[in-house]
Design a protein around this motif. Structure first.
Motif, PDB file in Angstrom:
ATOM      1  N   HIS A 173     -28.751  81.836  59.206  1.00 32.85           N
ATOM      2  CA  HIS A 173     -28.298  80.967  58.114  1.00 32.85           C
ATOM      3  C   HIS A 173     -29.237  79.783  57.911  1.00 32.85           C
ATOM      4  O   HIS A 173     -29.786  79.224  58.862  1.00 32.85           O
ATOM      5  CB  HIS A 173     -26.870  80.468  58.394  1.00 32.85           C
ATOM      6  N   LEU A 174     -29.363  79.400  56.647  1.00 32.29           N
ATOM      7  CA  LEU A 174     -30.363  78.409  56.249  1.00 32.29           C
ATOM      8  C   LEU A 174     -30.246  77.072  56.991  1.00 32.29           C
ATOM      9  O   LEU A 174     -31.235  76.587  57.558  1.00 32.29           O
ATOM     10  CB  LEU A 174     -30.268  78.182  54.725  1.00 32.29           C
ATOM     11  N   ILE A 183     -39.355  79.225  53.270  1.00 36.36           N
ATOM     12  CA  ILE A 183     -38.518  79.368  52.063  1.00 36.36           C
ATOM     13  C   ILE A 183     -38.706  80.795  51.551  1.00 36.36           C
ATOM     14  O   ILE A 183     -39.834  81.192  51.231  1.00 36.36           O
ATOM     15  CB  ILE A 183     -38.957  78.359  50.974  1.00 36.36           C
ATOM     16  N   VAL A 237     -32.459  76.065  47.790  1.00 38.76           N
ATOM     17  CA  VAL A 237     -33.004  75.987  49.153  1.00 38.76           C
ATOM     18  C   VAL A 237     -33.822  74.699  49.283  1.00 38.76           C
ATOM     19  O   VAL A 237     -33.704  73.959  50.267  1.00 38.76           O
ATOM     20  CB  VAL A 237     -33.878  77.233  49.454  1.00 38.76           C
TER      21      VAL A 237
HETATM   22  N1  UDP Z   1     -33.120  81.111  53.302  1.00 35.63           N
HETATM   23  C1  UDP Z   1     -34.438  80.695  53.365  1.00 35.63           C
HETATM   24  N2  UDP Z   1     -35.012  80.602  54.599  1.00 35.63           N
HETATM   25  C2  UDP Z   1     -34.352  80.905  55.760  1.00 35.63           C
HETATM   26  C3  UDP Z   1     -32.997  81.320  55.667  1.00 35.63           C
HETATM   27  C4  UDP Z   1     -32.408  81.416  54.425  1.00 35.63           C
HETATM   28  O1  UDP Z   1     -35.074  80.416  52.344  1.00 35.63           O
HETATM   29  O2  UDP Z   1     -34.948  80.825  56.847  1.00 35.63           O
HETATM   30  C5  UDP Z   1     -32.468  81.177  51.975  1.00 35.63           C
HETATM   31  C6  UDP Z   1     -31.918  82.553  51.629  1.00 35.63           C
HETATM   32  O3  UDP Z   1     -32.907  83.315  50.978  1.00 35.63           O
HETATM   33  C7  UDP Z   1     -30.739  82.194  50.697  1.00 35.63           C
HETATM   34  C8  UDP Z   1     -30.276  80.823  51.206  1.00 35.63           C
HETATM   35  O4  UDP Z   1     -31.353  80.316  52.015  1.00 35.63           O
HETATM   36  O5  UDP Z   1     -31.221  82.029  49.392  1.00 35.63           O
HETATM   37  C9  UDP Z   1     -29.024  80.916  52.057  1.00 35.63           C
HETATM   38  O6  UDP Z   1     -29.235  81.927  53.039  1.00 35.63           O
HETATM   39  P1  UDP Z   1     -28.216  82.220  54.208  1.00 35.63           P
HETATM   40  O7  UDP Z   1     -28.803  83.330  55.034  1.00 35.63           O
HETATM   41  O8  UDP Z   1     -27.888  80.941  54.901  1.00 35.63           O
HETATM   42  O9  UDP Z   1     -26.902  82.695  53.470  1.00 35.63           O
HETATM   43  P2  UDP Z   1     -26.634  83.897  52.418  1.00 35.63           P
HETATM   44  O10 UDP Z   1     -26.714  83.265  51.068  1.00 35.63           O
HETATM   45  O11 UDP Z   1     -27.654  84.955  52.651  1.00 35.63           O
HETATM   46  O12 UDP Z   1     -25.255  84.327  52.768  1.00 35.63           O
END
Ligand code: UDP
Ligand code: NAD
Length: 329
Positions: A189-190, A207, A259
Motif C-alpha cells: 500500500h502506498l 510512482i 499519488v
Molecule cells: N502506488 C505507487 N507506488 C507504490 C504503491 C502504490 O505509485 O509504491 C500507487 C498505485 O499505483 C495506486 C495508489 O498508489 O494508484 C494506491 O495504491 P495502493 O496499492 O495503496 O492501493 P490500491 O488503490 O491498489 O488498492
C-alpha cells in the motif's frame, strides 16, 4: 453474546476489535496469523489461532461461545498475487467463506458484516462510484469478493442470514494511541511504502506511472481512515440488530488524492524530502477511484472523523515511527 471477528489479528480487523470493545461488545477472534499478528489483538478479546476452513475449529468456536453475529475480515487480499495464484484465492476467500457460512447455518447465527472492496467494481464508468454501478472485477481477488457477496445474497434467501457488505476504498492510518497500526509483509500500500523512506528503509518512493488522464498524471484514490472503517462495522451491526434487510455500502472519504499529492502531504507531515522516482504503470490500476459514501452516511449514520488526509498520514506516521519493523511477532 459475543461478536466473532474472523481475521481480527489483521490490519482492519484489529482496529475493529478495539472499536467493538469500546462499545462494550464481547469479542471472539479467529485468525490463522497468516498475515496477522497475535500482539495486534486486544487482550480483552478471546483469541483462537486457526483457519476458518477448518470446520472442526469453527464448531468449537461456535460451541464454546454464544455468537450473535460475525464480522468477516479473513481473506487473502493482494491483487497481483491473486492474478498469479487464482486458485489460492478461490480456496482461502471463497471456500473460507463457504466454511464460515456453513458453520453459521449449523449453529443458528444469522448476521454477518463482510469486508468487500472497491476492486469489485473494476474500471469505473463514472466517479464517484455508487453502489449501483456495474461490478466488473479485473482480478481473481475482486472476483472472489464479488462471489462472496453473491453467496451471502443466496444464503439470505435460503437461510435468512442477514448481511451487510462494506466495500472499502483505500484503508490507511492507524489507531491514534499508536499501539496498533498497519504491518503487511510484503507491504503493497502506498502510504506505508512512502513512510519507509523517512524511516530509512528505502531510498525513494516509486510512482507507478505519471501519464494517467489526471491533473498531475498520477492515479487518484479515495483514502479512508482505518478507525472510520472500524466504526462503520459497529454501525452495520446496529443496522442489522434493528432488523433492516441485507445491503451493500461503499466506504470512502469521497475525496480523491493523487499519488503525487499523497507524497507531498507525507513530506510535510514527516518533514523529510521523500525523493520520488517515476516508474512504469502497475498493471490493472484504474486512473481514478473515488467512492460515493452518501448511502453509508444516510442509512448507517456513518460520519468519518478523519476526513483530512494529513491527519490520517500523521496517525500512520505515529505508528510507524514507534514500530519501524512493525509488530514484534
Ligand atoms: N502506488 C505507487 N507506488 C507504490 C504503491 C502504490 O505509485 O509504491 C500507487 C498505485 O499505483 C495506486 C495508489 O498508489 O494508484 C494506491 O495504491 P495502493 O496499492 O495503496 O492501493 P490500491 O488503490 O491498489 O488498492
Ligand atoms: P490483513 O491481511 O491485515 O488481515 C487479514 C487477516 O485475516 C489476517 O490477520 C490473516 O492472518 C487472517 N486470515 C486470512 N485468511 C485466513 C483464514 N483462512 N483463516 C483465518 N484467518 C485468516 O488484511 P486487511 O488489510 O486488514 O484487510 C482485511 C479485509 O479487508 C480483507 O478481507 C481485505 O480483502 C479487505 N479489504 C482491505 C482493504 C485495504 O485497503 N487494506 C481494502 C478493501 C478491502
Amino acid at each position: 453474546m459475543a461478536i466473532l471477528v474472523t481475521g481480527g489479528a489483521g490490519y482492519i480487523g484489529s482496529h475493529t476489535v478495539v472499536e467493538l470493545l469500546s462499545h462494550g461488545e464481547q469479542v471472539v477472534v479467529v485468525d490463522s496469523l497468516r498475515t496477522g499478528h497475535r500482539s495486534a489483538v486486544s487482550a480483552d478479546a478471546r483469541f483462537y489461532e486457526g483457519d476458518i476452513r477448518d470446520a472442526e475449529l469453527l464448531d468449537r468456536v461456535f460451541g464454546e461461545n454464544a455468537i450473535e453475529a460475525v464480522i468477516h475480515f479473513a481473506a487473502s487480499s493482494l491483487v497481483g498475487e491473486s492474478v498469479q495464484q487464482p486458485l489460492a484465492y478461490y480456496d482461502n476467500n471463497l471456500f473460507g467463506t463457504y466454511s464460515l457460512v456453513n458453520a453459521m447455518v449449523k449453529h443458528g447465527v444469522n448476521k454477518i458484516v463482510f469486508s468487500s472492496t472497491a476492486a469489485t467494481y473494476g474500471e469505473p464508468e463514472r466517479v464517484p462510484i455508487e453502489e449501483i454501478a456495474p461490478t466488473r472485477p479485473e482480478s481473481p481477488y475482486g472476483e472472489t469478493k464479488l462471489a462472496m457477496e453473491n453467496m451471502f445474497r443466496w444464503c439470505d434467501k435460503a437461510y435468512g442470514i442477514k448481511f451487510v457488505s462494506l466495500r472499502y476504498f483505500n484503508a490507511c492510518g492507524a489507531h491514534p494511541d499508536g499501539l496498533i497500526g498497519e504491518d503487511h509483509k510484503p507491504e503493497s500500500h502506498l502510504i506505508p511504502i512512502i513512510l519507509q523512506v523517512p524511516l530509512g528503509q528505502r531510498e525513494h518512493i516509486g510512482i507507478y506511472g505519471d501519464d494517467y488522464p489526471t491533473e498531475d498524471g498520477t492515479c487518484i484514490r479515495d483514502y479512508v481512515h482505518v478507525m472510520d472503517l472500524a466504526n462503520a462495522h459497529w454501525l452495520a451491526l446496529q443496522h442489522m440488530r434493528a432488523g433492516h434487510s441485507s445491503d451493500v455500502f461503499n466506504l470512502g472519504s469521497g475525496a480523491g488524492f493523487s499519488v503525487q499529492q499523497v507524497i507531498e502531504l507525507a513530506r510535510s507531515v514527516t518533514e523529510h524530502p521523500i525523493p520520488a522516482v517515476v516508474s512504469p504503470r502497475r498493471a490493472g490500476d484504474p486512473a481514478v477511484l473515488i467512492a460515493s459514501s452518501s448511502k453509508a452516511r444516510s442509512v448507517l449514520g456513518w460520519q468519518p472523523r478523519y476526513d483530512d488526509l494529513a491527519t490520517i498520514i500523521r496517525t500512520a506516521w505515529n505508528w510507524h515511527k514507534q514500530h519501524p519493523d512493525g509488530y514484534a511477532d
